[in-house]
Every structure is written in structure tokens, then in C-alpha cells.
Write a protein that holds these residues in place. Sequence first.
Motif, mmCIF file in Angstrom:
data_model
loop_
_atom_site.group_PDB
_atom_site.id
_atom_site.type_symbol
_atom_site.label_atom_id
_atom_site.label_comp_id
_atom_site.label_asym_id
_atom_site.label_seq_id
_atom_site.Cartn_x
_atom_site.Cartn_y
_atom_site.Cartn_z
ATOM 1 N N PHE A 184 0.840 -1.190 0.000
ATOM 2 C CA PHE A 184 0.000 0.000 0.000
ATOM 3 C C PHE A 184 0.878 1.244 0.000
ATOM 4 N N ASN A 185 0.407 2.281 -0.668
ATOM 5 C CA ASN A 185 1.078 3.578 -0.724
ATOM 6 C C ASN A 185 0.186 4.599 -0.048
ATOM 7 N N ILE A 186 0.798 5.585 0.587
ATOM 8 C CA ILE A 186 0.014 6.693 1.145
ATOM 9 C C ILE A 186 -0.356 7.608 -0.019
ATOM 10 N N GLY A 187 -1.634 7.933 -0.119
ATOM 11 C CA GLY A 187 -2.068 8.754 -1.238
ATOM 12 C C GLY A 187 -3.268 9.607 -0.902
ATOM 13 N N GLN A 188 -3.813 10.211 -1.928
ATOM 14 C CA GLN A 188 -5.033 11.017 -1.819
ATOM 15 C C GLN A 188 -6.099 10.373 -2.688
ATOM 16 N N LEU A 189 -7.347 10.618 -2.313
ATOM 17 C CA LEU A 189 -8.452 10.006 -3.022
ATOM 18 C C LEU A 189 -9.636 10.961 -3.047
ATOM 19 N N ASN A 190 -10.258 11.099 -4.220
ATOM 20 C CA ASN A 190 -11.538 11.790 -4.325
ATOM 21 C C ASN A 190 -12.555 10.701 -4.660
ATOM 22 N N TYR A 191 -13.341 10.351 -3.657
ATOM 23 C CA TYR A 191 -14.298 9.244 -3.777
ATOM 24 C C TYR A 191 -15.685 9.758 -3.443
ATOM 25 N N ASP A 192 -16.599 9.607 -4.364
ATOM 26 C CA ASP A 192 -17.973 10.070 -4.169
ATOM 27 C C ASP A 192 -17.980 11.564 -3.820
ATOM 28 N N ASN A 193 -17.102 12.308 -4.525
ATOM 29 C CA ASN A 193 -16.940 13.769 -4.366
ATOM 30 C C ASN A 193 -16.471 14.196 -2.974
ATOM 31 N N VAL B 230 -4.324 8.369 2.775
ATOM 32 C CA VAL B 230 -4.993 7.067 2.855
ATOM 33 C C VAL B 230 -4.117 5.991 2.219
ATOM 34 N N ASN B 231 -4.303 4.757 2.646
ATOM 35 C CA ASN B 231 -3.555 3.609 2.125
ATOM 36 C C ASN B 231 -4.241 3.095 0.858
ATOM 37 N N LEU B 232 -3.512 3.163 -0.261
ATOM 38 C CA LEU B 232 -4.072 2.753 -1.548
ATOM 39 C C LEU B 232 -3.073 1.886 -2.307
ATOM 40 N N LYS B 233 -3.607 0.993 -3.113
ATOM 41 C CA LYS B 233 -2.804 0.340 -4.145
ATOM 42 C C LYS B 233 -3.710 0.074 -5.332
ATOM 43 N N TYR B 234 -3.099 0.128 -6.518
ATOM 44 C CA TYR B 234 -3.848 0.064 -7.762
ATOM 45 C C TYR B 234 -3.571 -1.263 -8.457
ATOM 46 N N ASP B 235 -4.597 -2.102 -8.540
ATOM 47 C CA ASP B 235 -4.547 -3.420 -9.165
ATOM 48 C C ASP B 235 -4.714 -3.245 -10.678
ATOM 49 N N LEU B 236 -3.633 -3.426 -11.421
ATOM 50 C CA LEU B 236 -3.650 -3.204 -12.871
ATOM 51 C C LEU B 236 -4.270 -4.364 -13.643
ATOM 52 N N LEU B 237 -4.331 -5.526 -13.031
ATOM 53 C CA LEU B 237 -4.933 -6.679 -13.698
ATOM 54 C C LEU B 237 -6.450 -6.497 -13.797
ATOM 55 N N ASN B 238 -7.052 -5.959 -12.731
ATOM 56 C CA ASN B 238 -8.513 -5.794 -12.673
ATOM 57 C C ASN B 238 -8.964 -4.343 -12.770
ATOM 58 N N ASP B 239 -8.026 -3.406 -12.991
ATOM 59 C CA ASP B 239 -8.323 -1.970 -13.035
ATOM 60 C C ASP B 239 -9.137 -1.581 -11.801
ATOM 61 N N GLN B 240 -8.578 -1.915 -10.639
ATOM 62 C CA GLN B 240 -9.294 -1.800 -9.371
ATOM 63 C C GLN B 240 -8.436 -1.069 -8.342
ATOM 64 N N LEU B 241 -9.002 -0.043 -7.698
ATOM 65 C CA LEU B 241 -8.304 0.650 -6.628
ATOM 66 C C LEU B 241 -8.661 -0.016 -5.302
ATOM 67 N N VAL B 242 -7.618 -0.342 -4.524
ATOM 68 C CA VAL B 242 -7.798 -1.042 -3.253
ATOM 69 C C VAL B 242 -7.456 -0.081 -2.120
ATOM 70 N N PHE B 243 -8.322 -0.049 -1.120
ATOM 71 C CA PHE B 243 -8.204 0.864 0.017
ATOM 72 C C PHE B 243 -8.077 0.046 1.306
ATOM 73 N N LYS B 244 -7.236 0.536 2.222
ATOM 74 C CA LYS B 244 -7.089 -0.115 3.534
ATOM 75 C C LYS B 244 -7.116 0.964 4.601
ATOM 76 N N GLN B 245 -7.963 0.771 5.612
ATOM 77 C CA GLN B 245 -7.995 1.738 6.716
ATOM 78 C C GLN B 245 -6.717 1.626 7.531
ATOM 79 N N LYS B 246 -6.315 2.757 8.110
ATOM 80 C CA LYS B 246 -5.103 2.773 8.941
ATOM 81 C C LYS B 246 -5.265 1.790 10.093
ATOM 82 N N GLY B 247 -4.203 1.045 10.350
ATOM 83 C CA GLY B 247 -4.217 0.099 11.458
ATOM 84 C C GLY B 247 -4.803 -1.260 11.114
#
Length: 185
Positions: A9-18, A24-41
Motif C-alpha cells: 500500500f502507498n500513502i495517497g489522496q483520493l476523491n471518492y464520491d466527491n 490514505v492507504n491505496l494500491k492500484y490493481d492493474l490486472l482488474n483496473d481496481q483501486l484497493v483501500f485499507k484503513q489505517k491500522g
Amino acid sequence: KKYYIKDEFNIGQLNYDNQIYLNVNLKYDLLNDQLVFKQKGQTDNLSINLNRSKINFFIITNKKFVNLDLDTIMKPDFIKGLYEENFIANEISFYIKYFKERKEINQTDGIYSDYLNHIDFILKYKKKFYQVETKKDLKKIMPEYSKIINDYYNIQAKLENIDKLLFMEGLFRYINNYSKAKSLK
């Protein structure tokens, strides 16, 4: 690995539902074109695949990715999902689509997966999207810049073979700089 840059996971920024979410912890799955989010902790196996239709954009590793599905004006069928917003100017916008393909490898001790990297180059010019691969494609889309395109290809011939991504980034900046200089005259 099927993720953009690395599997962690990488620390990043996200605009989700405006709504904007920072750090936030994010990683981008290129096989499924899917953004994955993980809550801290939380552990990695408690991560969430985000609903792509609610992702406006996200930023990881200093790269901004936008959901071009939301750009419904003149969006052709080949535009699907999340793209790196590489270069934005008045008339010219350049996007990169990263994706991976899974390849099964049969070996004596089992079946393994390997992931092949792919990149598509997308140009938005005069409010229309184009998939760009070759000099011929570009000259057809932008005939008024044929001489500039030829000049750049001649100057940077080696770079195209070494690093096509860097070559394309430079090309659109070169065209844009020429366009700006021309409009000042």
C-alpha cells in the motif's frame, strides 16, 4: 506482481464520491483496473476494493489517476476506467492506461502466474479522445503539427526505442510548447 509500481500500500489522496480523503492507504490493481483501500491500522487482508464509478481521481507515488469513464462527453468505447493524467493543457491532454495480463507458466513443480505489462497512450485533442501508437496516427489527428511531429521524432529517435513512455511525454510537451509560442506571435 499485478499492482502499479509495487504490491504494498502507498500513502495517497483520493476523491471518492466527491469527498477528498488525504493520507490514505491505496494500491492500484492493474490486472482488474481496481483501486484497493485499507484503513489505517488494519491488516492487508481487510482491504476494500472501491467502487470504480465513485472514484473521481486518486494520487499515489506523485502520479494522478483519473476516472475517464466520468468524462461522458464524446467518450469513445475504448476509454474504460482509470488513467494516469500525465499532461494537461488547453488543447492537448495526454493520458496513460497501464494494465497487466496474466500468463500461466507450467513448470514441473506447479503452475505459476506471470504478469505482462502493457501501456496505451491516449490523446485528448480538441475535446476528442484518440488512441495513439505511431507517428502516422499523430499526423492524422494533428495534421497542422506534422512538421513539429517529424522534428521531434528525428531529434528523439533513440529515446522512442529506449523508453516509449518518456518519449511520448516529451512529444506532447514539445507540441504544446510550439503551440503556445505560435499563439504568442
